[in-house]
Design an enzyme around this catalytic site. Structure first.
Site, mmCIF file in Angstrom:
data_model
loop_
_atom_site.group_PDB
_atom_site.id
_atom_site.type_symbol
_atom_site.label_atom_id
_atom_site.label_comp_id
_atom_site.label_asym_id
_atom_site.label_seq_id
_atom_site.Cartn_x
_atom_site.Cartn_y
_atom_site.Cartn_z
ATOM 1 N N PRO A 127 16.012 68.675 40.628
ATOM 2 C CA PRO A 127 17.039 67.709 40.606
ATOM 3 C C PRO A 127 17.066 67.024 39.472
ATOM 4 C CG PRO A 127 15.930 67.378 42.543
ATOM 5 C CD PRO A 127 15.089 68.364 41.854
ATOM 6 N N GLU A 128 18.444 66.843 38.840
ATOM 7 C CA GLU A 128 18.537 65.940 37.643
ATOM 8 C C GLU A 128 18.522 64.575 38.178
ATOM 9 O OE1 GLU A 128 20.330 66.969 34.471
ATOM 10 O OE2 GLU A 128 20.329 69.082 34.774
ATOM 11 N N LYS B 259 13.080 61.413 37.006
ATOM 12 C CA LYS B 259 12.892 62.307 38.236
ATOM 13 C C LYS B 259 11.981 61.797 39.461
ATOM 14 C CE LYS B 259 14.709 66.029 35.798
ATOM 15 N NZ LYS B 259 14.722 67.677 35.488
ATOM 16 N N ARG C 160 14.269 79.002 29.743
ATOM 17 C CA ARG C 160 15.496 78.657 30.284
ATOM 18 C C ARG C 160 16.525 79.249 29.902
ATOM 19 N NH1 ARG C 160 14.078 73.621 32.870
ATOM 20 N NH2 ARG C 160 16.307 74.182 34.003
#
Length: 268
Positions: A2-3, A52, A258
């Site tokens: 999650p951001e 986070k 990524r």
């Protein structure tokens, strides 16, 4: 993973659901049994988020630290608490509702000093009004690493992930590969303020939207984006599609394992 905006949303939701009252805490899975025994029956005084990382603050200076990682997720509901199903690491129950945590990377009871150590190893969080962005720029200005990588480095900036990093660089007109040391102080301020605005909107709306009003589906008379991440974006996961600004095909590459996206025309 999650951001950061989604962790801040969880902190707000958990505060509204359970804070200010005693809560019963257990660990049906058993892996958090000792921690649950320390906090069960105590008042959940507050919740907070830093990047986070999520924190539940209990009476007696006991703090449950949660990091969801790639697979962690919460479920919530109204009373009564349902029978356990699946691998529930932590379960909280109060008179207004319950929540269950499954699959986190971290779930542990800490003291204020240990929480301060976590904060210290993180960069400033754009979503926190007490954040000081100066240390982040100092790190970036002396680094030859790509800006995309630096923005996602939680020790530089806490909270932004691949989506926000990708999109804020498009909005700034900078290639993901731009070295950190090439970013001016004014350029960093623009990125910082843009991240703050975009991520605060993400907290409010529960989705990541990064396009200006003139590039929304309604303004451009185009179909809304369909993607499991939701939201309207300029380049993230839009490889091969036309840039919403100039029409050039969005490019895709890799960086540190990524996927990377950018517009060859708008970003230089």
């Amino acid at each position: 993973m999650p951001e950061g905006h989604s962790i801040h949303r969880l902190a707000l939701a958990h505060r509204a659901l359970l804070a200010g009252r005693p809560v019963e805490v257990d660990s049906p899975q058993g892996r958090f049994a000792e921690g649950a025994a320390l906090v069960t029956g105590r008042v959940l005084e507050d919740t907070s988020a830093y990047g986070k990382h999520l924190f539940h603050h209990y009476a007696g200076d006991l703090i449950v630290h949660v990091h969801l990682g790639l697979y962690g997720k919460f479920a919530t509901g109204a009373p009564p608490v349902p029978a356990p199903a699946g691998l529930i690491r932590m379960r909280l129950a109060g008179d207004r509702g319950w929540l269950e945590l499954r699959g986190p990377t971290a779930c542990a009871v800490l003291n204020p000093h240990e929480v301060a150590l976590i904060h210290a190893r993180l960069g400033p969080d754009p979503l926190r009004d007490d954040a000081d962005p100066a240390p982040a720029y100092a790190r970036i200005a002396r680094s030859g690493a790509p800006l995309l990588q630096l923005i996602m480095d939680q020790s530089v900036l806490a909270g932004p992930g691949l989506i926000y990093a990708t999109e804020v660089l498009f909005r700034a007109g900078l290639l993901p590969t731009t070295p950190g040391r090439a970013l001016s102080a004014a350029g960093f301020t623009e990125i910082w303020e843009d991240l703050r605005a975009l991520m605060k909107d993400g907290v409010a709306q529960g989705r990541i939207d990064t396009v200006h009003v003139r590039h929304t589906p309604e303004a451009m008379r185009r179909a809304p984006r369909v993607d499991r991440h939701g939201g309207e974006v300029y380049v993230y996961r839009r490889a091969g599609q036309p840039c919403l600004v100039c029409g050039t095909a969005v490019a895709k590459g890799t960086m540190a394992g990524r996927n990377t996206y950018w517009c060859p025309t708008c970003q230089s």
